[in-house]
Design a protein around this motif. Structure first.
Motif, mmCIF file in Angstrom:
data_model
loop_
_atom_site.group_PDB
_atom_site.id
_atom_site.type_symbol
_atom_site.label_atom_id
_atom_site.label_comp_id
_atom_site.label_asym_id
_atom_site.label_seq_id
_atom_site.Cartn_x
_atom_site.Cartn_y
_atom_site.Cartn_z
ATOM 1 N N ASP A 116 53.364 72.276 60.216
ATOM 2 C CA ASP A 116 52.801 71.084 60.849
ATOM 3 C C ASP A 116 52.502 70.077 59.739
ATOM 4 O O ASP A 116 51.662 70.326 58.868
ATOM 5 N N CYS A 117 53.206 68.964 59.754
ATOM 6 C CA CYS A 117 53.035 67.941 58.709
ATOM 7 C C CYS A 117 52.382 66.724 59.332
ATOM 8 O O CYS A 117 52.871 66.178 60.335
ATOM 9 N N ARG A 118 51.286 66.283 58.737
ATOM 10 C CA ARG A 118 50.579 65.118 59.272
ATOM 11 C C ARG A 118 50.144 64.202 58.133
ATOM 12 O O ARG A 118 49.901 64.645 57.015
ATOM 13 N N ARG A 119 50.052 62.950 58.481
ATOM 14 C CA ARG A 119 49.606 61.927 57.535
ATOM 15 C C ARG A 119 48.370 61.257 58.119
ATOM 16 O O ARG A 119 48.347 60.896 59.304
ATOM 17 N N VAL A 120 47.367 61.087 57.284
ATOM 18 C CA VAL A 120 46.095 60.509 57.712
ATOM 19 C C VAL A 120 45.830 59.249 56.895
ATOM 20 O O VAL A 120 45.859 59.279 55.656
ATOM 21 N N GLY A 121 45.546 58.157 57.577
ATOM 22 C CA GLY A 121 45.215 56.919 56.888
ATOM 23 C C GLY A 121 46.435 56.194 56.362
ATOM 24 O O GLY A 121 47.578 56.640 56.490
ATOM 25 N N GLU A 154 50.337 74.291 57.241
ATOM 26 C CA GLU A 154 49.936 72.924 57.558
ATOM 27 C C GLU A 154 49.970 72.082 56.296
ATOM 28 O O GLU A 154 49.342 72.430 55.282
ATOM 29 N N VAL A 155 50.716 70.994 56.336
ATOM 30 C CA VAL A 155 50.820 70.054 55.218
ATOM 31 C C VAL A 155 50.109 68.773 55.625
ATOM 32 O O VAL A 155 50.427 68.188 56.666
ATOM 33 N N SER A 156 49.151 68.345 54.795
ATOM 34 C CA SER A 156 48.373 67.150 55.106
ATOM 35 C C SER A 156 48.441 66.170 53.949
ATOM 36 O O SER A 156 48.222 66.548 52.790
ATOM 37 N N LEU A 157 48.773 64.926 54.267
ATOM 38 C CA LEU A 157 48.765 63.825 53.292
ATOM 39 C C LEU A 157 47.704 62.833 53.752
ATOM 40 O O LEU A 157 47.897 62.128 54.757
ATOM 41 N N GLU A 158 46.583 62.786 53.032
ATOM 42 C CA GLU A 158 45.460 61.940 53.447
ATOM 43 C C GLU A 158 45.259 60.820 52.426
ATOM 44 O O GLU A 158 44.990 61.067 51.243
ATOM 45 N N TYR A 159 45.418 59.594 52.903
ATOM 46 C CA TYR A 159 45.222 58.425 52.054
ATOM 47 C C TYR A 159 43.753 58.020 52.135
ATOM 48 O O TYR A 159 43.306 57.461 53.143
ATOM 49 N N GLY A 160 43.008 58.305 51.103
ATOM 50 C CA GLY A 160 41.603 57.968 51.067
ATOM 51 C C GLY A 160 41.354 56.651 50.375
ATOM 52 O O GLY A 160 42.285 55.942 49.967
ATOM 53 N N PRO A 161 40.085 56.294 50.178
ATOM 54 C CA PRO A 161 39.764 55.014 49.519
ATOM 55 C C PRO A 161 40.120 55.000 48.035
ATOM 56 O O PRO A 161 40.332 53.940 47.464
ATOM 57 N N ILE A 205 46.494 65.771 48.891
ATOM 58 C CA ILE A 205 47.560 66.605 49.456
ATOM 59 C C ILE A 205 46.982 68.000 49.668
ATOM 60 O O ILE A 205 46.449 68.607 48.737
ATOM 61 N N THR A 206 47.116 68.508 50.892
ATOM 62 C CA THR A 206 46.610 69.838 51.211
ATOM 63 C C THR A 206 47.715 70.634 51.891
ATOM 64 O O THR A 206 48.347 70.142 52.846
ATOM 65 N N VAL A 207 47.964 71.835 51.394
ATOM 66 C CA VAL A 207 48.943 72.748 51.991
ATOM 67 C C VAL A 207 48.238 74.074 52.248
ATOM 68 O O VAL A 207 47.837 74.764 51.298
ATOM 69 N N ASP A 208 48.061 74.414 53.538
ATOM 70 C CA ASP A 208 47.404 75.657 53.954
ATOM 71 C C ASP A 208 48.423 76.569 54.625
ATOM 72 O O ASP A 208 49.282 76.096 55.390
#
Length: 401
Positions: A291-296, A332-339, A344-347
């Motif tokens: 599951d690949c998701r992008r946040v922000g 789960e692959v997560s790409l989160e664009y923060g301030p 990058i998180t891979v669980d």
């Protein structure tokens, strides 16, 4: 020019030989003609002449003793009243030598002694020079002052030339030392650059080969099991293996082209964040549920090198999932664009830190991942999760404006 440089180096390398020849030349030019022209009273003057010239043979190897010998002969000459000789010219050479090669105290002391000796000598031998009519009181003061100024000027000129030669020599040595240090620094920079390039190549080779082989091995295992039950699935899997192999071969050729200086290979675009979806899709074909998701949204763009680093982090993490957790793993692959930057998180929910025996001794991927991220002032953490599985988390800050 080359002959001049070689001659200059030879002269600097053999100071004793040059000084010996200088002493011999002055003896031949000044002492022998003077001795041959004398009929009476030759002995004392010849002895003084030889005693003045002889110390020149070690004027640079033994600067202070040589100068002391010349000064001692000159003082003894004044005391005994032996008349001046042409070899008295050696005193100027001695002043020059002290200023050029001697310690500062000896240089200044020799100059002061020479100035005082010149004044005393003019008084002592004034009757011979016509500046005193043989009387204790000088009768021709202007002529005495002119001669005194002339002699003292010669002494000061000799000392000044020697001091300039000393400054040039010290400057030359300082430049040589600086050039040596710069050469050492350049060599160190070349060594560091070579080491950095080797590390970069090793990381690229690991990322390309390890990921591709992990996908190929997983797909080959799946094709072997599916060949009897679902031949169509086995055929598709073999196609995936071929595509993965070709892609890996293209990457290897590109990397080797860069090493050979192939411009067409070196300008080939590198993977970026936009290529992560394709990477995830290729791993999904191995059976891993991802599951690949992008946040922000990014507030500032990452440089291309940082995007490549982010891609390699995801690639290495998924490769480790294939190697250590198996193809039936949920990830789960997560790409989160923060301030401040990209996280990058891979669980995964597989075995995580318990590797297969076939992959024992692995671990260079985490090291390479950490090295890549640190180049952009980022951080990496990789550890088993409390509920099972494994987590890789990396943070890459945005480029400062």
């Amino acid at each position: 020019m080359d002959i001049h440089l070689r001659l200059a180096r030879w002269v600097r390398a053999h100071p004793g030989t040059i000084d010996a020849w200088l002493a011999l030349g002055i003896f031949v030019l000044l002492v022998l003609p003077f001795a041959a022209s004398r009929v009476e009273g030759t002995g004392p003057t010849v002895v003084v002449s030889v005693a003045l010239v002889l110390p020149l043979a070690w004027r640079r190897s033994r600067v202070v003793p040589s100068a002391m010998a010349v000064a001692g002969v000159s003082v003894l000459q004044l005391i005994t009243g032996i008349q001046p000789v042409p070899a008295q010219f050696v005193i100027l050479i001695t002043i020059y030598t002290l200023a050029a090669f001697g310690p500062r105290w000896a240089s200044l002391g020799g100059l002061g002694l020479a100035i005082a000796g010149a004044a005393i000598g003019l008084v002592r031998y004034g009757d011979m020079l016509g500046v005193s009519g043989g009387n204790p009181v000088l009768t021709t003061v202007p002529l005495f002052l002119i001669l005194l100024f002339f002699v003292e000027s010669l002494a000061l000129l000799a000392w000044t030339m020697g001091d300039l030669a000393r400054s040039r020599r010290l400057t030359y040595r300082a430049l040589e030392d600086r050039n040596r240090r710069l050469e050492v620094e350049r060599q160190q920079e070349r060594d560091l650059a070579a080491a950095d390039e080797r590390s970069h190549i090793a990381r690229e080779m690991h990322d390309i080969v390890a990921h591709s082989l992990s996908v190929i091995i997983t797909q080959a295992d799946g094709a072997r099991y599916a060949s009897a039950q679902a031949p169509e699935l086995a055929v598709r899997t073999l196609g995936t293996i071929a595509d993965t192999g070709r892609g890996s071969l293209r990457e290897m050729r590109r990397l080797l082209g860069v090493l050979r200086g192939d411009e067409s290979a070196s300008t080939r675009p590198l993977p970026t964040l936009d290529d992560i979806d394709s990477l995830v899709q290729s791993v999904r074909r191995s059976g891993v549920r991802i599951d690949c998701r992008r946040v922000g949204t990014p507030r500032r763009h990452l440089p291309l090198g940082a995007e490549l680093t982010a891609y390699r982090v995801v690639q290495e993490s998924l490769t480790n999932v294939l190697k250590h957790a198996g193809s039936a793993t949920s990830t789960e692959v997560s790409l989160e664009y923060g301030p401040r930057g990209l996280t990058i998180t891979v669980d995964d929910d597989g075995r995580g830190a318990a590797p297969d025996p076939a992959t024992a001794g692995a671990g260079q991927g985490i090291i390479g991942m950490t090295e890549r991220v640190r180049l952009y002032d980022g951080t990496v953490s990789a550890a088993p999760r409390s509920g099972g599985g494994y987590r890789v988390e990396a943070f890459i800050p945005y480029t400062q404006a």
